[in-house]
Structure formats: structure tokens, C-alpha cells
Design a protein around this motif. Structure first.
Motif, PDB file in Angstrom:
ATOM      1  N   LEU A 158      23.902  72.545   1.512  1.00 31.68           N
ATOM      2  CA  LEU A 158      22.573  72.042   1.884  1.00 31.68           C
ATOM      3  C   LEU A 158      22.589  71.465   3.298  1.00 31.68           C
ATOM      4  O   LEU A 158      21.689  71.730   4.105  1.00 31.68           O
ATOM      5  N   LEU A 159      23.626  70.705   3.624  1.00 35.88           N
ATOM      6  CA  LEU A 159      23.759  70.159   4.972  1.00 35.88           C
ATOM      7  C   LEU A 159      23.948  71.270   6.002  1.00 35.88           C
ATOM      8  O   LEU A 159      23.337  71.259   7.071  1.00 35.88           O
ATOM      9  N   PHE A 160      24.794  72.230   5.661  1.00 39.15           N
ATOM     10  CA  PHE A 160      25.075  73.323   6.599  1.00 39.15           C
ATOM     11  C   PHE A 160      23.831  74.157   6.878  1.00 39.15           C
ATOM     12  O   PHE A 160      23.553  74.511   8.034  1.00 39.15           O
ATOM     13  N   CYS A 161      23.068  74.486   5.828  1.00 35.84           N
ATOM     14  CA  CYS A 161      21.860  75.306   6.002  1.00 35.84           C
ATOM     15  C   CYS A 161      20.846  74.616   6.907  1.00 35.84           C
ATOM     16  O   CYS A 161      20.215  75.253   7.754  1.00 35.84           O
ATOM     17  N   SER A 162      20.685  73.310   6.715  1.00 40.79           N
ATOM     18  CA  SER A 162      19.752  72.560   7.554  1.00 40.79           C
ATOM     19  C   SER A 162      20.248  72.468   8.995  1.00 40.79           C
ATOM     20  O   SER A 162      19.475  72.625   9.947  1.00 40.79           O
ATOM     21  N   TYR A 163      21.543  72.252   9.140  1.00 42.35           N
ATOM     22  CA  TYR A 163      22.135  72.107  10.461  1.00 42.35           C
ATOM     23  C   TYR A 163      22.054  73.414  11.254  1.00 42.35           C
ATOM     24  O   TYR A 163      21.931  73.403  12.487  1.00 42.35           O
ATOM     25  N   ALA A 164      22.092  74.549  10.555  1.00 44.81           N
ATOM     26  CA  ALA A 164      22.064  75.853  11.223  1.00 44.81           C
ATOM     27  C   ALA A 164      20.781  76.059  12.019  1.00 44.81           C
ATOM     28  O   ALA A 164      20.751  76.866  12.957  1.00 44.81           O
ATOM     29  N   GLN A 165      19.714  75.355  11.671  1.00 40.67           N
ATOM     30  CA  GLN A 165      18.448  75.487  12.403  1.00 40.67           C
ATOM     31  C   GLN A 165      18.588  75.110  13.872  1.00 40.67           C
ATOM     32  O   GLN A 165      17.818  75.574  14.721  1.00 40.67           O
ATOM     33  N   LEU A 166      19.570  74.242  14.169  1.00 38.13           N
ATOM     34  CA  LEU A 166      19.712  73.757  15.537  1.00 38.13           C
ATOM     35  C   LEU A 166      20.242  74.825  16.490  1.00 38.13           C
ATOM     36  O   LEU A 166      20.329  74.592  17.691  1.00 38.13           O
ATOM     37  N   LEU A 167      20.572  75.997  15.951  1.00 35.32           N
ATOM     38  CA  LEU A 167      20.913  77.119  16.816  1.00 35.32           C
ATOM     39  C   LEU A 167      19.674  77.689  17.493  1.00 35.32           C
ATOM     40  O   LEU A 167      19.774  78.338  18.548  1.00 35.32           O
ATOM     41  N   ILE A 168      18.488  77.463  16.882  1.00 33.44           N
ATOM     42  CA  ILE A 168      17.266  78.058  17.435  1.00 33.44           C
ATOM     43  C   ILE A 168      16.159  77.033  17.671  1.00 33.44           C
ATOM     44  O   ILE A 168      15.077  77.396  18.138  1.00 33.44           O
ATOM     45  N   ALA A 169      16.379  75.766  17.340  1.00 35.24           N
ATOM     46  CA  ALA A 169      15.328  74.745  17.489  1.00 35.24           C
ATOM     47  C   ALA A 169      15.934  73.467  18.040  1.00 35.24           C
ATOM     48  O   ALA A 169      17.117  73.182  17.826  1.00 35.24           O
ATOM     49  N   TYR A 170      15.122  72.682  18.735  1.00 37.66           N
ATOM     50  CA  TYR A 170      15.659  71.481  19.372  1.00 37.66           C
ATOM     51  C   TYR A 170      15.066  70.170  18.839  1.00 37.66           C
ATOM     52  O   TYR A 170      15.512  69.094  19.249  1.00 37.66           O
ATOM     53  N   ASP A 171      14.062  70.226  17.948  1.00 47.69           N
ATOM     54  CA  ASP A 171      13.525  68.965  17.413  1.00 47.69           C
ATOM     55  C   ASP A 171      14.419  68.526  16.253  1.00 47.69           C
ATOM     56  O   ASP A 171      14.143  68.763  15.089  1.00 47.69           O
ATOM     57  N   THR A 172      15.493  67.845  16.643  1.00 54.98           N
ATOM     58  CA  THR A 172      16.638  67.584  15.767  1.00 54.98           C
ATOM     59  C   THR A 172      16.271  66.836  14.493  1.00 54.98           C
ATOM     60  O   THR A 172      16.655  67.236  13.393  1.00 54.98           O
ATOM     61  N   SER A 173      15.542  65.742  14.611  1.00 55.60           N
ATOM     62  CA  SER A 173      15.229  64.931  13.433  1.00 55.60           C
ATOM     63  C   SER A 173      14.435  65.727  12.401  1.00 55.60           C
ATOM     64  O   SER A 173      14.722  65.674  11.201  1.00 55.60           O
ATOM     65  N   ARG A 174      13.428  66.479  12.847  1.00 53.80           N
ATOM     66  CA  ARG A 174      12.613  67.277  11.919  1.00 53.80           C
ATOM     67  C   ARG A 174      13.439  68.363  11.252  1.00 53.80           C
ATOM     68  O   ARG A 174      13.302  68.608  10.051  1.00 53.80           O
ATOM     69  N   MET A 175      14.279  69.034  12.025  1.00 48.65           N
ATOM     70  CA  MET A 175      15.081  70.113  11.456  1.00 48.65           C
ATOM     71  C   MET A 175      16.039  69.579  10.398  1.00 48.65           C
ATOM     72  O   MET A 175      16.195  70.165   9.322  1.00 48.65           O
ATOM     73  N   LEU A 176      16.671  68.453  10.661  1.00 46.23           N
ATOM     74  CA  LEU A 176      17.678  67.930   9.738  1.00 46.23           C
ATOM     75  C   LEU A 176      17.063  67.256   8.519  1.00 46.23           C
ATOM     76  O   LEU A 176      17.740  67.047   7.518  1.00 46.23           O
ATOM     77  N   THR A 177      15.781  66.941   8.576  1.00 39.01           N
ATOM     78  CA  THR A 177      15.107  66.398   7.391  1.00 39.01           C
ATOM     79  C   THR A 177      15.043  67.441   6.282  1.00 39.01           C
ATOM     80  O   THR A 177      14.853  67.100   5.108  1.00 39.01           O
ATOM     81  N   LEU A 178      15.231  68.713   6.630  1.00 36.35           N
ATOM     82  CA  LEU A 178      15.198  69.782   5.626  1.00 36.35           C
ATOM     83  C   LEU A 178      16.285  69.591   4.562  1.00 36.35           C
ATOM     84  O   LEU A 178      16.170  70.136   3.463  1.00 36.35           O
ATOM     85  N   CYS A 179      17.313  68.800   4.849  1.00 39.27           N
ATOM     86  CA  CYS A 179      18.389  68.572   3.878  1.00 39.27           C
ATOM     87  C   CYS A 179      18.078  67.403   2.943  1.00 39.27           C
ATOM     88  O   CYS A 179      18.969  66.924   2.245  1.00 39.27           O
TER      89      CYS A 179
END
Length: 352
Positions: free
Chosen positions: A276-297
Motif C-alpha cells: 500500500l505504501l509502495f503503490c502510493s509512493y510510486a505516484q511521485l514518479l509522475i506527480a509533484y504534489d507530494t502530500s496529496r499523492m501520499l494520502t492515497l495510502c
């Protein structure tokens, strides 16, 4: 509950926690950045606009349009969905655990995190419906048609739910009994997710036939092919802060649950949390709004709370509310790209 009945109490509690969240980080009454585009889309979801970057993310604007809450009133729609999310999580924990305080702990924990706070402080942003759909998919993962239907709705709200496919597949392979064996499970996942993706792809093609949407597949993949780690390196120094901003000090709950799983030799739950952490973290390869992307976990907190309330590991109930109280005293941080914000409360904003 004794005074009113459980359903009335859940509505009251949800409304109170939404109000408390609005005071904690200040409700944004304007729609800026993506929120502006969501608000415009809610005025007429099917009037395809060449200048609307979120044309594919139609679900929340469509709901808002049907409710008559158009334009900036999409903020009200998000508040209603926020209340429904809180009530849904409370109901789940209340039905699973005997003590009402356990359910209250769960919703206060979630309500003081970016799961709830983002859609309140970022006017018009529709992330909250995605989080509700993810929770419902996890809760009803044994109901196959409902599960894949919710996934399709999630795609129509925000396509980032795609990143959670490996986690959802792992959950179903671990928890579902199937007379057809592993091969039957794989086939069902392939057909279920595949059909949802085909329908979503057809919707995107239909929209693209009348409008050119900026947030297309090429928009995300072109920078990735040219500089595979360019976006990742751009925000790398802020990733730790992004993770922290989601739950702040309450990351201690998932950490304690992970330690408990390790001690009990429960490797499957540990792998699920890590995935779950890895899948959410993978978004940062294509997006830069870090807090929003990592909330997916955020489901990592739900899983942790379920385990800790079941086992009461390390006398969890004795100190959990004190941890929540301490967490509320930590200013709410938020980071996107190389920007770091401290979200002021309503009172601080009013005084200043």
C-alpha cells in the motif's frame, strides 16, 4: 446512541467532526487551481471545455450538478461527502467493535488527517470521494460486482486509484476462497479490472473526441519517458515531509501495528501494508504534489486501527486518545512541489 438512536447519532457526530475540521484548518470558500476547474465542470459536466484540465474526473462535479450545487457550491458537495465518509467509517468500526469509543477514536484519527482536511482547505478539490470509494472497496471486497463497480466510479473521480490495483489484487488473492483455485482468482481479477478499464478508456475517448484535455495519458507519460526520474528528483527532499503531513505523529499507530504483525509472524499483513505504501509512493514518479499523492495510502491507518483495537497491543486504548490530543497540537503541514505550507486554523486566520 441511547438518547437518540445510532443512526441519528452518526449523522450528528459526522456533522460535528466536519465542523471541527473546518475550524482546525479553515474552510476555503474559494476555488483555486484544480478546484476552479472542478467548479466549472460542475456547472455543466457534459459541456466539454477545451480549457478544463479535469474533464475526465467527472464524478464529483456530476453529483454536484445533480444536487443543484453548481460552480463554487461544489465546496458544499465535498462537505456532504466528507460527512458521509466520516459516518461510513464510524459505522464500520461501531459494527466491528463493541465499544463506541473505538469507533470514535477511528473517526477522530481520520478527521484530523489529510484524508479529510485536504478537501476542506483546498476549495473544490474532490479527493474525498476517491477516499470514500477506496474504503468501500476494501470493506466490500468480497462482493465482486460491487467491488469492480466502485473501482470504475473511482476512475471517473480521480484516475490515481489505478496505482492501488496491485494492493487490491493482493488483498483479494489473500482473503478470497475460490473453488477454482488461484487460476480462477487471477482470471476474475483480470476480467474485473480489465472490463472497468475498458469502460473508462471508452469514456476518455468519448470526451477526447470533443475536447483536448491537458491531463491526458501523454501528459503524465511523456516526461517519464524523457527523464524517468526527473519528477522524482524534483521533490525527493520533500518526500519525508509529505509522508509526515498525512497523519503527523499518529504514524505511530501503523508503526505499532507493523511491529505487532512482525512479532506475530503475520507476514501477509506486513506485505499488504508495504505494498500500500509502495503503490502510493510510486505516484511521485509522475506527480509533484507530494502530500496529496501520499494520502492515497490512508488505508494503512484503517488496517492498523483494526488490528490494534482487536489486540489492544501495548495497552493501546489507554494512551491512544492522548496521542490524538498531542497530534492536534502539531500544526498541519502540506507540501506540493518545493512549496511547504502551514495551514492556519480558522481562529488564527480570524485573529490575523
Amino acid at each position: 446512541e441511547n438518547r437518540f438512536n445510532r443512526k441519528v447519532w452518526i449523522v450528528q457526530l459526522s456533522a460535528l467532526l466536519v465542523l471541527a475540521a473546518c475550524f482546525y484548518v479553515r474552510l476555503d470558500l474559494e476555488t483555486n487551481f484544480l478546484g476552479y476547474h472542478y467548479a466549472k465542470l460542475s456547472e455543466n459536466p457534459f459541456a466539454f471545455d477545451l480549457n478544463n484540465n479535469v474533464q475526465y474526473r467527472i464524478l464529483t462535479p456530476l453529483i454536484s450538478y445533480c444536487l443543484g450545487l453548481r460552480g463554487k457550491l461544489i465546496i458544499v458537495t465535498n462537505l456532504l461527502i466528507t460527512g458521509i465518509t466520516i459516518g461510513t467509517i464510524y459505522s464500520y468500526f461501531r459494527n466491528r467493535f463493541e465499544r463506541p469509543g473505538d469507533a470514535f477514536l477511528a473517526v477522530v484519527t481520520i478527521s484530523s488527517s489529510l484524508v479529510i482536511l485536504t478537501s476542506i482547505h483546498c476549495g473544490g478539490y474532490c479527493d474525498i470521494l476517491t477516499y470514500l470509494i477506496i474504503f468501500l472497496m476494501w470493506q466490500h471486497r468480497s462482493k465482486r460486482i460491487l467491488f469492480y463497480s466502485l473501482f470504475l466510479l473511482g476512475l471517473l473521480n480521480r484516475e490515481s486509484i489505478l496505482f492501488l490495483i496491485p494492493w487490491f489484487a493482493y488483498l483479494n488473492l489473500q482473503g478470497q476462497t475460490d473453488k477454482r483455485g488461484k487460476r480462477g482468482k487471477y482470471l476474475e481479477l483480470l476480467v474485473g479490472f480489465g472490463l472497468a478499464l475498458v469502460l473508462y478508456y471508452s469514456f476518455r475517448n468519448w470526451v477526447a473526441s470533443d475536447a483536448t484535455v491537458q491531463f491526458s495519458l501523454g501528459y503524465y507519460l511523456e516526461p517519464l519517458t524523457q527523464k524517468p526520474l526527473g519528477m522524482y528528483r524534483r521533490t525527493f527532499l520533500y518526500h519525508g515531509l509529505g509522508f509526515f503531513s498525512v497523519f503527523k505523529a499518529l504514524w505511530i499507530f501503523p508503526a505499532l501495528a507493523a511491529w505487532s504483525f512482525w512479532k506475530d509472524n503475520n507476514r501477509s499483513e506486513l506485505v499488504g501494508m508495504g505494498l500500500l505504501l509502495f503503490c502510493s509512493y510510486a505516484q511521485l514518479l509522475i506527480a509533484y504534489d507530494t502530500s496529496r499523492m501520499l494520502t492515497l495510502c490512508f488505508m494503512i491507518m484503517i488496517i492498523a486501527l483494526c488490528h490494534l483495537l482487536e489486540t489492544n497491543r501495548s495497552n493501546f486504548r489507554r494512551w491512544a486518545f492522548w496521542a490524538v490530543a498531542f497530534n492536534l497540537m502539531i500544526p498541519q503541514l502540506y507540501t506540493a512541489d518545493k512549496i511547504v505550507e502551514i495551514w492556519n486554523s480558522f481562529l488564527t486566520t480570524f485573529i490575523s
